[in-house]
Write a protein that holds these residues in place. Structure first.
Motif: not given
Length: 335
Positions: A66-78
């Motif tokens: 929800r906080e990040l929204g759609a990203l183009h280049c990154f695939r973060p994990y938490f």
């Protein structure tokens, strides 16, 4: 008459796995902690679930998305893990009562990718002297404590200790390996990253130390408003927005060994020297201790206010990640 055989099915209310009661109670305490912190919303809890800890992990993932929204280049994990007072992770086979002491949260990049940005940076430098250098400086500085990037200028710094024994060129390394044997020296020089190869791979304003002075914020603002190229205006606006963000040095991981927790590799050209240097750095790091996390923290399970504080502090980081992601997408033309 043919009768189709019906496979038995479990009711939806029946859990697919059984969590021992001593572990389920401890996991429920983690869920209570996250609810008190406001990190779990009603919509994050499925109608049927087996393990409260898995619900917590999914809730954290939903909040990040929800906080990040759609990203183009990154695939973060938490990731979130509950640990006992000794710092261990109790298992389902544990016979003793389980009592969690804190939660560990860490994050990083699922799979770093290469993005070629040289053409766009050279075009910016031609349009406004110092603009390409300013973009690189801001990318490196603002990503450092949030989503570190392996940039071409960082690659130039890494070369010295990966290949040259901390020197300015390869001569000392050749002396140590080959001595006065000219044939061996030339063969090794041909295979390794040399000063000449480095100088030929990047513009002088990337390699220069100290690098060319960056543009002022006022100059970036003029470029964002007056540049004839719409893409240059957008890039300047993103760089200006990044430059104005204030990011505290918090949540830095405990680095033991080489740091390789990069979110992306920004090469100058496709599969250029930057990528080779990065690959060799990874190979060197995996031979001993290394750190591949971007951030981490521990929160006591009786301190939900600390969880709320972390979530609040992460919002400027999420904004930074969104800007970095959009800027890299524009510099690489999405390739």
């Amino acid at each position: 008459m043919n009768h189709a055989l019906q496979l038995p099915r479990l009711e939806k209310t029946i859990p697919l796995s059984v969590v021992p009661s001593r572990l389920a109670a401890a996991n429920a305490a983690v869920a209570r902690f996250l609810i008190q912190a406001g990190a779990v919303r009603e919509g994050d809890i499925p109608q049927a679930w087996d393990d409260a800890l898995q619900v917590c992990e999914r809730a954290l993932d939903a909040w990040v998305k929800r906080e990040l929204g759609a990203l183009h280049c990154f695939r973060p994990y938490f990731s979130l893990a509950a640990v006992d007072e000794a710092g261990g992770y109790p298992s389902a086979s544990c016979k003793e009562p389980v009592r969690y002491h804190k939660v560990d949260i860490c994050w990083g990049e699922c799979r770093e990718q290469q993005w070629a940005v040289g053409d766009a940076l050279e075009a910016l430098e031609r349009q406004q002297a110092g603009c390409g250098a300013a973009v690189l400086d801001v990318l490196r500085e603002k990503s450092r404590f949030v989503y570190p990037l392996f940039t071409p200028d960082l690659a130039c710094d890494v070369v010295s200790y990966v290949y040259w024994c901390g020197e300015e060129n390869e001569e000392v390394a050749l002396d140590m390996e080959c001595g006065d044997n000219e044939d061996e020296r030339e063969a090794m020089r041909e295979e390794m990253v040399t000063r000449k190869k480095l100088d030929e791979s990047f513009p002088a304003w990337v390699i220069a130390t100290p690098r060319k002075r960056r543009l002022s914020r006022r100059a970036l603002a003029r470029l964002a408003q007056d540049a004839s190229d719409p893409l240059a205006r957008d890039i300047a606006a993103d760089v200006l927005a990044l430059a104005t963000l204030r990011i505290e040095d918090e949540f830095r991981p405990d680095v033991d060994g080489e740091y390789i927790g990069f979110g992306a590799v920004l090469s100058w050209r496709e599969d250029d020297l930057t990528v080779r240097i990065y690959d060799d750095l990874l190979q060197m790091a995996h031979q001993s201790e290394f750190c591949d996390r971007m951030g981490e923290l521990e929160i006591a399970i009786d301190a939900p206010q600390a969880m709320r504080g972390w979530q609040s502090a992460m919002r400027v980081r999420f904004k930074t990640i969104r800007l970095l992601d959009r800027l890299i997408d524009r510099l690489s033309a999405g390739n």
